[in-house]
Design an enzyme around this catalytic site. Structure first.
Site, mmCIF file in Angstrom:
data_model
loop_
_atom_site.group_PDB
_atom_site.id
_atom_site.type_symbol
_atom_site.label_atom_id
_atom_site.label_comp_id
_atom_site.label_asym_id
_atom_site.label_seq_id
_atom_site.Cartn_x
_atom_site.Cartn_y
_atom_site.Cartn_z
ATOM 1 C CG LEU A 29 46.032 41.829 49.515
ATOM 2 C CD1 LEU A 29 44.596 41.675 50.121
ATOM 3 C CD2 LEU A 29 46.110 40.962 48.131
ATOM 4 C CG HIS A 33 45.566 43.216 45.354
ATOM 5 N ND1 HIS A 33 47.035 43.645 45.658
ATOM 6 C CD2 HIS A 33 45.760 42.138 44.537
ATOM 7 C CE1 HIS A 33 47.763 43.073 45.078
ATOM 8 N NE2 HIS A 33 47.319 42.041 44.222
ATOM 9 C CE LYS A 149 49.357 44.906 38.430
ATOM 10 N NZ LYS A 149 50.510 43.796 37.842
ATOM 11 C CG LEU A 184 48.359 51.137 42.719
ATOM 12 C CD1 LEU A 184 47.021 51.170 43.129
ATOM 13 C CD2 LEU A 184 49.489 51.467 43.881
ATOM 14 N NE ARG A 187 57.613 39.985 41.157
ATOM 15 C CZ ARG A 187 56.767 38.928 40.783
ATOM 16 N NH1 ARG A 187 55.553 39.624 40.185
ATOM 17 N NH2 ARG A 187 56.930 37.809 41.136
#
Length: 239
Positions: A29, A33, A149, A184, A187
């Site tokens: 997270l 998130h 996203k 953000l 990965r």
């Protein structure tokens, strides 16, 4: 303290009186998130319940993808979830979600899942929708939140909920970006400095296209307004 539950039975035993809002994640997270969780807290209200799911879904990883090395940071995830206002974290094992192995019956994304990212990752969206369907059934939320996203993912979840009559409201939450414009993502930690620089080109192109479109609309509106004013002047002159 935010409760940690590992089984479907434990999740079903969580008592709540108001709305239940669910945020589905694969863990690792970050602030994106956290924004989803805070929004879920607002929608659920003080009497409601916010559940964050943490599950790395093997069905949506293709051959050669990063299933084995995908970051798993449950303790840190639980702390972030708690600070953002979550009441519980549901972190089931693979065997809990898929008892007896991979499911023989799955949700198919259809034509929408074969375009864009789906064209490069065959079967990815089938696996994603299958686990989302299972988690929606297990968590039984009134509202579920997903980041904008992952635009294609969000569109497919909304289509599945509509086509299959899931009794849940789907809410998309705007993308959270880093200071340099990069969205953000869990990965992002894989990126080398040169790759990170290259990745920023995508957000810059999107923002440039947005600004260009806005400028064109403003020019069109101005031209239309000018034409209307000229027409009114001509009409007055004719009188």
């Amino acid at each position: 303290m935010t409760a940690l539950v590992r089984t479907a039975a434990e999740l079903a035993a969580l008592e709540h009186t108001g709305r239940r809002a669910v945020v589905m994640t694969m863990g690792a997270l970050h602030e994106g998130h956290a924004t989803l969780i805070r929004t879920a807290r607002e929608l659920a209200g003080p009497e409601g319940q916010v559940v964050v799911t943490v599950f790395v879904n093997p069905l949506q990883f293709g051959a050669g993808e990063d299933l084995d090395r995908y970051p798993r940071t449950l303790d840190a995830d639980r702390a972030i979830a708690e600070r953002a206002g979550a009441d519980a974290v549901f972190a089931p094992s693979v065997d809990e979600v898929y008892p007896g192995g991979e499911p023989q019956v799955r949700v198919t994304a259809g034509p929408m899942g074969e375009l864009l990212e789906g064209a490069a990752r065959p079967g990815h969206f089938d696996g994603m929708l299958t686990v989302v369907a299972k988690l929606l059934h297990l968590s039984a939320p009134d509202v579920a939140l997903y980041g904008q996203k992952d635009a294609q993912q969000l569109a497919l979840i909304r289509r599945m909920v509509r086509d299959l009559n899931f009794p849940v409201e789907i809410v998309g939450v705007p993308t959270v970006r880093e200071d340099d414009g990069l969205a953000l993502s869990s990965r992002n930690r894989y990126l080398e400095p040169a790759e990170r620089t290259a990745a920023r080109a995508l957000s810059r192109a999107l923002f440039a296209a947005r600004d260009r479109l806005a400028a064109e609309h403003a020019l069109l509106a101005r031209a239309t307004a000018g034409g209307a004013a000229a027409a009114r002047a001509d009409a007055l002159t004719a009188i």
